[in-house]
Design an enzyme around this catalytic site. Structure first.
Site, PDB file in Angstrom:
ATOM      1  N   LYS A  59      44.121  -2.090  38.012  1.00 16.69           N
ATOM      2  CA  LYS A  59      45.044  -1.227  38.741  1.00 16.69           C
ATOM      3  C   LYS A  59      45.855  -0.425  37.722  1.00 16.69           C
ATOM      4  O   LYS A  59      46.288  -0.979  36.693  1.00 16.69           O
ATOM      5  CB  LYS A  59      45.967  -2.102  39.605  1.00 16.69           C
ATOM      6  CG  LYS A  59      46.964  -1.317  40.452  1.00 16.69           C
ATOM      7  CD  LYS A  59      47.783  -2.252  41.351  1.00 16.69           C
ATOM      8  CE  LYS A  59      48.742  -1.514  42.261  1.00 16.69           C
ATOM      9  NZ  LYS A  59      49.521  -2.415  43.138  1.00 16.69           N
ATOM     10  N   SER A  83      49.375  -1.301  48.061  1.00 17.41           N
ATOM     11  CA  SER A  83      49.231  -0.231  47.113  1.00 17.41           C
ATOM     12  C   SER A  83      47.992  -0.338  46.212  1.00 17.41           C
ATOM     13  O   SER A  83      47.620   0.657  45.584  1.00 17.41           O
ATOM     14  CB  SER A  83      50.485  -0.169  46.226  1.00 17.41           C
ATOM     15  OG  SER A  83      50.630  -1.373  45.503  1.00 17.41           O
ATOM     16  N   SER A 105      50.551  -6.119  48.484  1.00 18.64           N
ATOM     17  CA  SER A 105      49.574  -5.152  47.963  1.00 18.64           C
ATOM     18  C   SER A 105      48.299  -5.708  47.352  1.00 18.64           C
ATOM     19  O   SER A 105      47.437  -4.940  46.935  1.00 18.64           O
ATOM     20  CB  SER A 105      50.244  -4.245  46.942  1.00 18.64           C
ATOM     21  OG  SER A 105      51.031  -3.306  47.634  1.00 18.64           O
TER      22      SER A 105
END
Ligand code: GLN
Length: 498
Positions: free
Chosen positions: A78, A153, A177
């Site tokens: 990420k 997210s 998330s």
């Protein structure tokens, strides 16, 4: 023979260790696939040269006879984790072109375990969001239906793993998330106990909540990654816990209770179902999949017990005060001087700050900074921030009472399947409300995971949420693993990506 991209982490690791494939071959195949599917918006940065150099270093270690669980396995990160070999943006224009001088601890630990970095994955700006539609670099799409969000997210992570562009990815979970995007894309993800993974080098959103974790296809793969990610980092993260790493993969096969039998491996395990998670707020298709999964747990020997988490509803207002408060403080460093974008034309210093921050931050981030500054301001602090902290404590206490009656807690991850891109863009509160089932564990610092549990309306995946008490990651992963030995939901791939 399977295509290389079809292999999960465990299968790849075995083939690499047996020298049936090389890390360079696998890495190359996945990079090609990532490029061919660039329309999914999963990756923000690829660097073939760097990834292949890492892969060939792994191949050299393998050739020399070295063995480690992730040696040569390519994974992606990420874009909230700083990396020295790849740019880091945190999904924001504010950090466009930023290069960190060091790797986040989680990235460094995975590299030390032999993992190769495939690239950096899209995410909501500073991890604020639930659909990856708050990224300054465009949305990531859900591979099950490209008109829908992949969750957020960590939406680039979930899209990449579900579409087989990476066998596994890192994510971060502040209010859901990891779990929610895993649920929306039919993959497995676990957020460990707060403090278990170092936050060093994770671009901070809400420091008392942010926690890293793996996203992969199965509990087994998550266990392999998580074992490499956890552990103390006391000199660099003051909230890192002084507790040695565990081998979660080795623990997967262990019985979870003395009553376990071969036919009923979960006999003796009490699973608590919070009444508040099964109410009218949850869509019927999600509830149906969750109930079917729970029936499977009963077949495996688990006992279902009804429990209460009476302050569940309060988790939303408490979280949406605490998280923005911490964000407003953390994001003050992006002022165009210490970090981040600097406006070109400005009248004076204060104008430079204003313009740089207005240009660099997106709408949702600005909304949260304003909310955060407001709830922390003199005169409002007691009414909002302090109250929210008190509620947070009560929510954590509710879990401790619940764990007197059960070993794990189960329920839906989110009240619906993945929504259409844009469906909640005009109404931020609608997106906040969809966090209802993930926020309580986040506020309490408890570990939680999402396990693929079937499909809801329009063929979209549904995840079962499992929540454990502090440090019960092995139990969570074990309970998910036994379910995955009896079901095949986690092996399903979206039809264009199988
Ligand atoms: N949807 C939540 C938020 O927007 C959670 C995000 C997260 O866990 N990073 O804050």
């Amino acid at each position: 023979m399977s295509e290389l991209y079809q292999l999960d982490v465990s299968a790849l690791a075995a083939k690499l260790a047996a020298r049936e494939v090389s890390s360079v071959e696998v890495t190359q195949a996945l990079l090609e696939r990532a490029k061919a599917n660039a329309d999914l918006g999963a990756y923000l940065a690829l660097d073939e040269e760097i990834s292949l150099a890492q892969a060939s270093a792994a191949d050299a270690r393998l050739a020399a006879g070295e063995r480690a669980p992730l040696l040569g396995v390519p994974i992606a990160h990420k874009d909230i984790f700083v990396t020295k070999d790849f740019p880091t943006t945190a999904g924001s224009k504010m950090l466009e072109g930023y290069r960190s001088p060091f790797d986040a601890t989680v990235v460094a630990k995975l590299a030390a375990a032999g993992a190769v970095t495939l690239g950096k994955l899209n995410c909501d700006e500073f991890a604020m969001g639930s659909g990856n539609d708050n990224s300054a670099y465009g949305p990531a799409l859900n591979p099950w239906d490209k008109t829908r969000v992949p969750g957020g997210s960590s939406g680039g992570s979930s899209a990449a793993v579900a579409a087989r562009l990476a066998p596994a990815a890192t994510g971060t979970d502040t209010g859901g998330s990891i779990r929610q995007p895993a649920s929306f894309t039919g993959i497995t993800g676990i957020k460990p106990t707060y403090g278990r993974c170092s936050r060093y080098g994770m671009v901070a959103y809400a420091s008392s909540l942010d926690q890293a974790g793996p996203m992969a296809r199965s509990a087994r793969d998550c266990a392999l990654l998580l074992s490499a990610m956890v552990g103390p980092d006391l000199d660099r993260d003051s909230t890192s816990l002084d507790r040695p790493a565990e081998d979660y993969a080795a623990a997967l096969g262990l019985p979870l209770s003395p009553d376990a039998t071969a036919a009923q491996p979960l006999k003796g395990l009490r699973i608590g179902l919070p009444q508040e998670f099964f109410g009218a707020g949850c869509a019927p298709d999600v509830l149906a999949a969750v109930h079917a999964a729970l029936a499977e747990y009963e077949k495996l020997g688990a006992t279902l017990v009804e429990i209460r988490l009476p302050r569940t509803e309060l988790a939303i207002p408490a979280y949406y005060i605490i998280a923005p408060a911490e964000a407003s403080s953390n994001l003050s460093r992006f002022d165009g001087v210490k970090f981040g974008h600097r406006a070109k034309d400005y009248a004076d210093l204060s104008d430079m700050y204003k313009k740089s921050r207005s240009e660099g931050f997106g709408e949702e981030v600005q909304r949260r900074i304003l909310t955060g500054a407001y709830v922390l301001s003199h005169g409002y602090y007691d009414a909002y921030y302090l109250k929210a902290q008190q509620i947070r404590r009560l929510i954590a206490q509710d879990f401790q009472s619940a764990f007197e009656q059960c070993d794990l807690i189960a329920g839906p991850v989110a009240p619906s399947v993945a929504w259409k891109i844009g469906a909640k863009s005009e109404d931020p509160v609608a997106a906040y409300l969809a966090d209802i089932y993930t926020l309580p564990a986040s506020l309490s610092g408890l570990p939680g995971m999402s396990v693929p549990a079937g499909f809801g309306s329009d063929g979209m995946p549904v995840g079962l949420q499992l929540i454990g008490n502090y440090f019960q990651e092995a139990r969570l992963l074990g309970a998910a693993h036994h379910f995955q030995c009896a079901t095949d939901w986690h092996t399903r791939a979206p039809k264009d990506f199988a």
